[in-house]
Design an enzyme around this catalytic site. Structure first.
Site, mmCIF file in Angstrom:
data_model
loop_
_atom_site.group_PDB
_atom_site.id
_atom_site.type_symbol
_atom_site.label_atom_id
_atom_site.label_comp_id
_atom_site.label_asym_id
_atom_site.label_seq_id
_atom_site.Cartn_x
_atom_site.Cartn_y
_atom_site.Cartn_z
ATOM 1 C CE1 TYR A 147 -2.829 -6.257 -0.900
ATOM 2 C CE2 TYR A 147 -2.981 -7.261 1.392
ATOM 3 C CZ TYR A 147 -3.218 -6.081 0.185
ATOM 4 O OH TYR A 147 -4.023 -5.236 0.575
ATOM 5 C CB SER A 153 -2.793 -4.418 4.220
ATOM 6 O OG SER A 153 -3.640 -5.266 4.722
#
Length: 282
Positions: A166, A153
């Protein structure tokens, strides 16, 4: 061959004709669209997910379209389940050329509020959800000099408030790819990372809050979002070109630039933006 599975068509055409791919987390979302595009480009694909109903619905949809497809219900944080996943590809199609580790859990919670077990759950899904499928697949990918793509990401590039576990997991995956590229250079395997930016999500998409409960994802302006099909196309281009790193979207590339050359400015922008979003949710 397991019931409902198709052998790869002998005359199939496309960039990935004759290739066999495993895409984790492909029962829905970006994983599903990536698997669909691989099939359209001639690959045989093993679908994966944890929701039996969604996984079977996707398999049936793909099979009805004439795709060479199999499926395996498996939690990628369980190594034995990952061995079963990879074995499904070998038993059904006889080889493995492409592994895309897409399955992961995200969050919307601030570190100080998170329960330790929730942090671990998010981190495990991103790190072990990448390590375990790869470990099980490595002997077969070595045989084919295959391709491995870790889905990361843009939040791994500079961090993101409310996404500590995350971001940490996605950053770990990036460094893992770099290390494996060096360690396993002699194998001829391609190791790459795709940093995905804001993407349109399925309506039922959920992330974890501080207590581990599923909640809707944070608001994102529609103009910043790519479609799942657009992201899938970029992932396939990344694999075909055997790139080391692909950063999706102008925003992602701007984050890389600012983080590299103007890190304090980057942090200021992120903090201002997240304060506004936090006020929006409160």
């Amino acid at each position: 061959m397991p019931p409902g599975c198709l052998a790869a068509p002998a005359g199939s055409k496309g960039v990935f004709a004759g290739k066999v791919a495993v895409v984790t987390g492909s029962e829905s979302g970006i994983g599903r669209e990536t698997a669909r595009l691989l099939c359209q480009q001639g690959a045989a694909v093993v679908l994966n997910g944890r929701n039996a109903e969604r996984l079977e619905a996707t398999r049936q949809e793909f099979e009805a379209a004439g795709f060479a497809v199999a499926s395996c219900l498996a939690d990628v944080t369980d190594y034995a389940a990952c061995e079963t996943l990879i074995d499904t590809a070998i038993r059904t199609f006889g080889q493995l050329d492409i592994l895309i580790t897409n399955a992961s859990i995200s969050q919307r919670a601030y570190f100080a509020d998170m329960q330790p077990e929730v942090f671990r759950q998010v981190l495990d899904s991103n790190v072990y959800g990448t390590v375990y499928p790869l470990k099980a697949a490595l002997p077969y990918l070595t045989q084919t000099k295959g391709s491995v793509t870790f889905i990361s990401s843009i939040s791994a590039l500079n961090g993101m408030p409310s996404g500590s576990a995350y971001c940490a997991g996605k950053a770990a995956v990036s460094n893992l790819a770099h290390t494996l590229r060096l360690e396993l250079a002699a194998t001829g395997i391609h190791f790459g990372v795709v940093h995905i930016g804001f993407t349109q999500n399925d309506p039922e998409k959920r992330v974890l809050d501080a207590a581990g409960q599923p909640v809707p994802i944070a608001h994102r302006p529609p103009r910043w979002q790519k479609t799942q099909a657009e992201v899938a196309g970029i992932i396939l281009s990344h694999i075909r070109r055997r790139r080391q790193r692909t950063v999706i979207s102008a925003l992602g590339r701007l984050i890389v630039l600012v983080h590299t050359w103007l890190p304090r400015l980057g942090d200021w922008i992120v903090l201002r933006t997240t304060r506004r979003l936090r006020h929006f949710y409160e």
